[in-house]
Structures are given as C-alpha cells and as structure tokens.
Design a protein around this motif. Structure first.
Motif, mmCIF file in Angstrom:
data_model
loop_
_atom_site.group_PDB
_atom_site.id
_atom_site.type_symbol
_atom_site.label_atom_id
_atom_site.label_comp_id
_atom_site.label_asym_id
_atom_site.label_seq_id
_atom_site.Cartn_x
_atom_site.Cartn_y
_atom_site.Cartn_z
ATOM 1 N N SER A 63 2.657 -10.901 -5.223
ATOM 2 C CA SER A 63 1.754 -11.512 -6.194
ATOM 3 C C SER A 63 1.877 -10.804 -7.530
ATOM 4 O O SER A 63 1.903 -9.568 -7.594
ATOM 5 C CB SER A 63 0.310 -11.408 -5.693
ATOM 6 O OG SER A 63 -0.597 -11.850 -6.683
ATOM 7 N N LYS A 108 0.648 -13.815 11.025
ATOM 8 C CA LYS A 108 1.154 -12.773 10.123
ATOM 9 C C LYS A 108 2.426 -13.146 9.371
ATOM 10 O O LYS A 108 2.868 -12.407 8.499
ATOM 11 C CB LYS A 108 1.385 -11.450 10.875
ATOM 12 C CG LYS A 108 0.144 -10.901 11.545
ATOM 13 C CD LYS A 108 0.446 -9.618 12.311
ATOM 14 C CE LYS A 108 -0.798 -9.106 13.038
ATOM 15 N NZ LYS A 108 -0.510 -7.893 13.829
ATOM 16 N N ARG A 116 -4.996 -13.740 6.719
ATOM 17 C CA ARG A 116 -4.739 -12.295 6.717
ATOM 18 C C ARG A 116 -3.239 -11.942 6.664
ATOM 19 O O ARG A 116 -2.785 -10.980 7.270
ATOM 20 C CB ARG A 116 -5.397 -11.624 7.928
ATOM 21 C CG ARG A 116 -6.920 -11.704 7.904
ATOM 22 C CD ARG A 116 -7.555 -11.109 9.141
ATOM 23 N NE ARG A 116 -7.156 -9.735 9.369
ATOM 24 C CZ ARG A 116 -7.621 -8.671 8.713
ATOM 25 N NH1 ARG A 116 -8.519 -8.848 7.750
ATOM 26 N NH2 ARG A 116 -7.204 -7.461 8.987
ATOM 27 N N LYS A 118 -0.045 -10.465 4.780
ATOM 28 C CA LYS A 118 0.140 -9.443 3.741
ATOM 29 C C LYS A 118 0.709 -10.048 2.464
ATOM 30 O O LYS A 118 1.679 -10.808 2.498
ATOM 31 C CB LYS A 118 1.078 -8.349 4.246
ATOM 32 C CG LYS A 118 0.459 -7.406 5.265
ATOM 33 C CD LYS A 118 1.434 -6.297 5.636
ATOM 34 C CE LYS A 118 0.811 -5.336 6.638
ATOM 35 N NZ LYS A 118 1.778 -4.266 7.022
ATOM 36 N N TYR A 120 1.950 -8.503 -1.205
ATOM 37 C CA TYR A 120 2.267 -7.236 -1.858
ATOM 38 C C TYR A 120 2.092 -7.358 -3.370
ATOM 39 O O TYR A 120 2.546 -8.316 -3.998
ATOM 40 C CB TYR A 120 3.711 -6.827 -1.547
ATOM 41 C CG TYR A 120 3.922 -6.451 -0.101
ATOM 42 C CD1 TYR A 120 3.897 -5.125 0.310
ATOM 43 C CD2 TYR A 120 4.113 -7.439 0.863
ATOM 44 C CE1 TYR A 120 4.080 -4.781 1.652
ATOM 45 C CE2 TYR A 120 4.291 -7.103 2.198
ATOM 46 C CZ TYR A 120 4.277 -5.767 2.583
ATOM 47 O OH TYR A 120 4.452 -5.448 3.907
ATOM 48 N N LYS A 121 1.416 -6.351 -3.946
ATOM 49 C CA LYS A 121 1.286 -6.298 -5.395
ATOM 50 C C LYS A 121 1.108 -4.843 -5.804
ATOM 51 O O LYS A 121 0.336 -4.099 -5.184
ATOM 52 C CB LYS A 121 0.122 -7.153 -5.889
ATOM 53 C CG LYS A 121 -1.182 -7.007 -5.135
ATOM 54 C CD LYS A 121 -2.155 -8.083 -5.593
ATOM 55 C CE LYS A 121 -3.405 -8.070 -4.720
ATOM 56 N NZ LYS A 121 -4.339 -9.151 -5.066
ATOM 57 N N ARG A 124 1.169 -2.247 -3.208
ATOM 58 C CA ARG A 124 0.052 -2.227 -2.257
ATOM 59 C C ARG A 124 0.045 -3.570 -1.531
ATOM 60 O O ARG A 124 0.319 -4.605 -2.115
ATOM 61 C CB ARG A 124 -1.267 -2.040 -3.015
ATOM 62 C CG ARG A 124 -2.483 -1.911 -2.103
ATOM 63 C CD ARG A 124 -3.770 -1.776 -2.896
ATOM 64 N NE ARG A 124 -4.305 -3.078 -3.280
ATOM 65 C CZ ARG A 124 -4.415 -3.495 -4.530
ATOM 66 N NH1 ARG A 124 -4.022 -2.736 -5.536
ATOM 67 N NH2 ARG A 124 -4.914 -4.687 -4.804
ATOM 68 N N ALA A 125 -0.264 -3.542 -0.244
ATOM 69 C CA ALA A 125 -0.303 -4.787 0.534
ATOM 70 C C ALA A 125 -1.737 -5.090 0.935
ATOM 71 O O ALA A 125 -2.390 -4.289 1.587
ATOM 72 C CB ALA A 125 0.570 -4.662 1.769
ATOM 73 N N ASP A 126 -2.216 -6.244 0.505
ATOM 74 C CA ASP A 126 -3.546 -6.703 0.911
ATOM 75 C C ASP A 126 -3.397 -7.844 1.920
ATOM 76 O O ASP A 126 -2.590 -8.754 1.719
ATOM 77 C CB ASP A 126 -4.338 -7.210 -0.299
ATOM 78 C CG ASP A 126 -4.663 -6.089 -1.274
ATOM 79 O OD1 ASP A 126 -4.869 -4.959 -0.807
ATOM 80 O OD2 ASP A 126 -4.699 -6.366 -2.485
ATOM 81 N N LYS A 127 -4.191 -7.788 3.001
ATOM 82 C CA LYS A 127 -4.143 -8.854 4.000
ATOM 83 C C LYS A 127 -5.080 -9.977 3.559
ATOM 84 O O LYS A 127 -6.174 -10.153 4.088
ATOM 85 C CB LYS A 127 -4.547 -8.316 5.373
ATOM 86 C CG LYS A 127 -3.539 -7.345 5.961
ATOM 87 C CD LYS A 127 -3.995 -6.874 7.334
ATOM 88 C CE LYS A 127 -2.973 -5.920 7.947
ATOM 89 N NZ LYS A 127 -3.395 -5.433 9.277
ATOM 90 N N GLU A 128 -4.636 -10.715 2.570
ATOM 91 C CA GLU A 128 -5.496 -11.731 1.965
ATOM 92 C C GLU A 128 -4.801 -13.079 1.825
ATOM 93 O O GLU A 128 -5.374 -14.023 1.292
ATOM 94 C CB GLU A 128 -5.938 -11.261 0.574
ATOM 95 C CG GLU A 128 -4.763 -11.055 -0.385
ATOM 96 C CD GLU A 128 -5.175 -10.584 -1.760
ATOM 97 O OE1 GLU A 128 -6.314 -10.117 -1.901
ATOM 98 O OE2 GLU A 128 -4.354 -10.701 -2.686
#
Length: 317
Positions: A63, A108, A116, A118, A120-121, A124-128
């Motif tokens: 992202s 996943k 949820r 992953k 990456y931005k 950092r990886a957010d499970k969003e």
C-alpha cells in the motif's frame, strides 16, 4: 433420483490442486470428503489465471498513498495489479451469470483471502486487507456466501455457510426461468422462521418489502430482496433467537398435544436454551409432532431442514 449438486466457486488449492507458489496445495478434507457429494466445484486460481508459473516467486499486497498493489515480494517493480484486476472482473462477471451459490476461498492469500490479509507499507505489515480477487468477488456479488477454508473448521460458521449456500440455491430454483413477485412472496413465506432465527430485524424489514411489492418493478424487487435476504442469513442464528423460534413453533401444537407432551416439548426446548441439548433435539421432536399433527405452514418451513440432513451440521449447535 439423485439430487442436482449445488454449484459453488472455490480456490483451486483448497481442492488439492498443486497451484501454490511452492507447487503445493491447501487441501480441505471437509470440502473434498464431506461436501463433494453435494456440491459442484468451480475451481479458480487467480495467479495461474493471469499466467503466473508453478512454482513462482511469492507475491504480496503493498500500500502507498495512491493504491493497493499486487507485486512480487523480492522485486516490487514486477507489478501484477492491473492484470489481476482485469482477470478478477472478467471472471466474476462470468461467474455471476452462472448463478453460483457460494464460494470457498483460501485464507491469508494476497489474491483469495477474505479478511486479515497482510498489506505491507513502510516495511510494516498490517493484517487489514482482502485478497485482490476476493475483494472484486464480494464487491460485485454482495449477496454471495463467501467463506475461508480455515473458518469452516468452526461448526457454527460451517453450518451458517452451508445454510446460506442452500438457501440461495433454493431461491434460484424457486424463481425458475421467470422471476415474478408471487414467487418471491412464496419463497419468503417458507423462510420466515429462518429469518426470525438469523436476524429478527431483517425479518421485519423484508416483511415490509414483500408487503409493498407492488411499488417496485420485478427486477428491482428481485435484486433488493435477494441482497436483503442473503445479508440477513449471513448473521449467525443465536441460541436465544433459535429458542424464540422453537417456542413460536411450540404454539402451533397447543390444541393437539396432551399435558405430558406439552411438558416434554417445553423441557427439551429449555434444555436447548441452557446448552444441555443440541438444536437437533427439539427439532427432531417437533418434526415428529408435525408428522403426527400435520401443519402445512410448518411443514414448508426451511428452518426445519435447510440442507441435506446427511451433512449432520446441527449435531454440535
């Protein structure tokens, strides 16, 4: 005569096809052993669909301020976003014409995950996130039951998903080749108790919609009802709501059952309410009373048997 199988979409790897980045699969025993006698699977692997090889480098969602992109993990210049979006829209458009009744996706996955996933931005990886293909699927077909392979290990989620799949199939079968308001109204009548169990507020809203059917043209009414009905059925039937429905059914037998039978039915319902017995117990007794004291309205209610009982999904509810 063998019943026609219900048609649903599925991530190819969940069927056991070796299409993952490492030439592996994520076979689901529940799907391949328990569901396969009842369902006709439409297998889709978005990565293979856009021409990626097996095996292949891993890909992920990233992202930035402008967009979510699908790129190779080790070389973000290799961007598959546009080809994946094009494939997703074309495939989903085709599937929507086939009247699919559900979809099982691989958890996943950056293409198929339902929630949820992953993203990456800034390292950092957010499970969003949502898998790019599945997001298009759920956006363009918001009425479609979609579930992840792993979540189907939960007996409540499993039962809810299969209920929705068979409900949508019943809806399409009921409409046949020509949709009419009368067909929708008749369908709604058969699902009144199901709606009361899943979402009482939607039960009332859909009741008002059906009562005002003459205010809509047929296609608009069909689309509006299908979406409202399937979103209502997506809400899991709670023990409290099920108990209310069972007590509602109990009222139909007031004038037929003797004192002992009434006490027995009340006791079984209460033991379900308190978690001592599964839902199957009061339903079995109620079906017995319906066969003894026939009631056309109750006999037609899909709540009593929303899918083939051989699937044995209500044993643990």
């Amino acid at each position: 005569m063998e019943a026609e199988k219900v048609r649903i979409g599925i991530s190819s790897c969940v069927l056991g096809e070796k299409v993952r980045f490492d030439s592996g699969h994520k076979i689901s025993n529940f799907v391949t052993k328990e569901l396969s006698p009842y369902l006709d699977f439409v297998s889709v692997c978005p990565e293979v669909g856009i021409g990626l090889s097996v095996p292949r480098p891993t890909i992920r969602l990233i992202s930035n301020e402008e967009r979510i992109a699908l790129v190779e993990t080790k070389d973000e210049t290799k961007d598959y976003t546009e080809s994946m979006l094009s494939f997703s829209h074309n495939t989903v458009d085709q599937l929507s014409q086939d009247k699919l009744c559900g979809y099982i996706v691989c958890a996943k996955s950056p293409t198929c995950g339902m929630e949820r996933v992953k993203v990456y931005k800034h390292k950092r990886a957010d499970k969003e996130g949502i898998g790019m293909y599945t997001e298009v699927l759920m956006t363009k077909m918001p009425w479609l039951p979609v579930e992840e392979d792993g979540r189907l290990n939960d007996p409540v989620l499993k039962e809810n998903f299969i209920t929705r799949v068979y409900s949508l199939q019943d809806f399409y079968d009921s409409m046949g080749d020509e949709v009419t308001a009368g067909k929708v109204v008749a369908f709604h009548s058969r699902y009144k108790l199901s709606l009361m169990a899943h979402d009482p507020s939607s039960y009332k809203e859909l009741g008002r919609l059906v009562a005002n059917v003459k205010e809509y043209d047929t296609e608009e009414f069909y689309q509006k009802y299908r979406l409202g009905f399937m979103l209502a059925m997506k809400k899991r039937a709670s023990r409290k709501n099920n108990t209310n429905v069972l007590m509602h059914i109990q009222g139909y037998f007031k004038k037929y059952l003797d004192k002992q039978q009434k006490a027995e039915l009340a006791k079984v319902i209460d033991e379900y309410r308190t978690g001592i017995l599964p839902l199957l117990a009061p339903l079995t007794l109620i079906k017995h009373y319906i066969s003894t004291y026939p009631d056309e309205y109750l006999a037609n209610q899909k709540y009593l048997e929303p899918y083939p009982q051989e699937l044995r999904l209500r044993y643990g509810l």
